[in-house]
Design a protein around this motif. Sequence first.
Motif, PDB file in Angstrom:
ATOM      1  N   LYS A 422      28.214   4.953  11.225  1.00  0.00           N
ATOM      2  CA  LYS A 422      26.796   5.164  11.666  1.00  0.00           C
ATOM      3  C   LYS A 422      26.729   6.445  12.658  1.00  0.00           C
ATOM      4  CE  LYS A 422      24.298   1.864   9.095  1.00  0.00           C
ATOM      5  NZ  LYS A 422      23.471   0.584   9.235  1.00  0.00           N
ATOM      6  N   GLU A 423      27.763   6.287  13.529  1.00  0.00           N
ATOM      7  CA  GLU A 423      28.125   7.137  14.612  1.00  0.00           C
ATOM      8  C   GLU A 423      28.717   8.521  14.408  1.00  0.00           C
ATOM      9  OE1 GLU A 423      29.463   5.523  18.462  1.00  0.00           O
ATOM     10  OE2 GLU A 423      28.561   3.516  17.879  1.00  0.00           O
ATOM     11  N   ASN A 424      28.952   8.661  12.927  1.00  0.00           N
ATOM     12  CA  ASN A 424      29.682   9.910  12.364  1.00  0.00           C
ATOM     13  C   ASN A 424      30.981   9.849  12.811  1.00  0.00           C
ATOM     14  OD1 ASN A 424      27.288  10.247  11.491  1.00  0.00           O
ATOM     15  ND2 ASN A 424      26.930  12.299  12.800  1.00  0.00           N
ATOM     16  N   GLU A 468      25.818  -1.117   3.146  1.00  0.00           N
ATOM     17  CA  GLU A 468      25.128  -0.642   4.361  1.00  0.00           C
ATOM     18  C   GLU A 468      25.055   0.700   4.587  1.00  0.00           C
ATOM     19  OE1 GLU A 468      27.142  -3.054   4.032  1.00  0.00           O
ATOM     20  OE2 GLU A 468      26.220  -4.938   4.933  1.00  0.00           O
ATOM     21  N   LEU A 469      25.859   1.555   4.228  1.00  0.00           N
ATOM     22  CA  LEU A 469      25.917   2.996   4.407  1.00  0.00           C
ATOM     23  C   LEU A 469      25.428   3.797   3.319  1.00  0.00           C
ATOM     24  CD1 LEU A 469      29.900   3.115   5.630  1.00  0.00           C
ATOM     25  CD2 LEU A 469      27.680   3.035   7.088  1.00  0.00           C
ATOM     26  N   ASN A 470      24.683   4.877   3.813  1.00  0.00           N
ATOM     27  CA  ASN A 470      23.998   5.695   2.744  1.00  0.00           C
ATOM     28  C   ASN A 470      25.140   6.727   2.478  1.00  0.00           C
ATOM     29  OD1 ASN A 470      24.133   7.950   4.668  1.00  0.00           O
ATOM     30  ND2 ASN A 470      22.184   7.578   5.459  1.00  0.00           N
ATOM     31  N   GLN A 473      26.792   8.714   5.095  1.00  0.00           N
ATOM     32  CA  GLN A 473      27.677   7.858   6.029  1.00  0.00           C
ATOM     33  C   GLN A 473      28.982   7.404   5.310  1.00  0.00           C
ATOM     34  OE1 GLN A 473      24.624   5.120   6.651  1.00  0.00           O
ATOM     35  NE2 GLN A 473      23.831   6.113   8.575  1.00  0.00           N
TER      36      GLN A 473
END
Length: 545
Positions: A422-424, A468-470, A473
């Motif tokens: 999520k923080e790339n 949880e990741l799109n 992500q």
Amino acid sequence: MIRSFMLTFLLCGALSFAQEVKIIPQPVQVITNTGNFVINSQTKLVVANNDDKATAAFLNKYLADYYGFELPIVKKLTKNSIEFKSLNTIGGLKSEGYSLKSDNKGVVISGNSPIGTFYGMQTLIQLLPVEKSNNLKIASVDVKDEPRFAYRGAMLDVGRHFFPVSFVKKYIDYLALHKMNYFHWHLTEDQGWRIEIKKYPKLTEVGSNRNGSIVGRYPGKGSDNTPETGFYTQEEVKDIVKYASDRFITVIPEIEMPGHSSAAIAAYPMLSCFPNEKTAIPDNMISEKSKQELANGRVKLVQETWGVFTDVYAPTEYTFNFLEDVLDEVMALFPSKYIHVGGDESPKDAWKRSEFCQQLIKEKGLKDEHGLQSYFIQRMEKYINKNGRTLIGWDEILEGGLAPNAIVMSWRGEAGGIAAAKENHQVIMTPGSHVYLDHSQTKNEKEVTIGGFTNLEKIYGYEPIPKELNEEQAKYVLGAQGNVWTEYMPNPAKVEYMIFPRLSALSEVLWSPKENKNWSDFQTKIEIMKKRYGIWGANYFKETE
Ligand code: ACM
């Protein structure tokens, strides 16, 4: 009588035009045709270039080792041949992709690159019969294939127990046979420093020797009073890196910091916040030799029991210089883009007690000891980046702030990996719950293992992309890795018992399209695979429950 003859005839007939195809990891596409190709002593391996020649030689070695014959390698296309053709452009496949076609005339393996051809050759190995013979029947198939994940790894901890070069190579072979491409080599631990560093000879003179290990599962039944020693010379490291590279496997070295560093501290006590404090090993675990040495004035010891220890690297200039020097030699030996610095399980007790650390926290405007750990890792990251490499750390490197370009190995479940993606930040999934190969494979395990329970079905069912990741992500998840911590694996046979058959399941998690995975089919395939383990002379877990 006649009926039984008829039945046999029918069965044989059926087998001759529909030979079973059981490939692990499951390819993207397999079409099974009628008929088969027979590899015999007249078969030739046809190659177009030197890369393909190396791949053909790999197949030849496999045939020689396990079937007792080799085939001539030639450049000119002939009948009755297995042809290797790299650098073909196969529509829509990644560079690691390949196609394999076999019919009654021969086999053609076309790789999108030499790696693809190598993987095609591994698929051919999966088509070989599991019985030794001079006439090897290969089913007629049309395979198109490529990996799902870019990172398909396995780690081996050589700190807790040392494994000879020959076994490290065997482990690398096992990865290659499963189309895996990263070997994470955990080289330093509290219980042993295993890589020669020329500038710091005591790392191996002192740090690679421990005087004993606990007997049985922690806390154990006293010390075995048996030394555990060994390290890899730089020449051996180079040899292993080359061996892996010849099999399209990158070796990622791990040099642990700031925790799990007792062996280095035993060699160079100034690396500790408290160089004059004796290493703590409980009385019921310490070897007789170490007891004596402490009585005679020795201060720091290589750890003899398992767990997490509070004597960690001090964040001093002395330590940073030391680590930079060590990494200089490590980076010269390992061409890997990735350098692993550990970062897990580093208790903050010593840093809390240390005046120097508390002063440093103030001076640098850090929040607390977690901030200090982040400072430590970020500083090492700058050094690693300056040398053109990328840092990997266990998910604790998220605490106190992630180093800007770091890759996170998520081991305490998937939360760290999710947060990092999520923080790339790129992520490699290694959750203890699913891919720790030191856990028991059965609830009735008789061998000593570490607490958890991860059976074949559980590892097979692992999905490295958390829900949880799109989609965006999810692209940060490079893949996943199985971890082999060796506290309770004192020899190669035990490592093999713990990795097989689970490594085969992991390879399918990493390679095969999600929709091609099928637990019921896999259960049939793994029975054939177990026969291959047998051919390789590998030990494996045999119970079904
Ligand atoms: C770990 O298992 N301590 C990364």
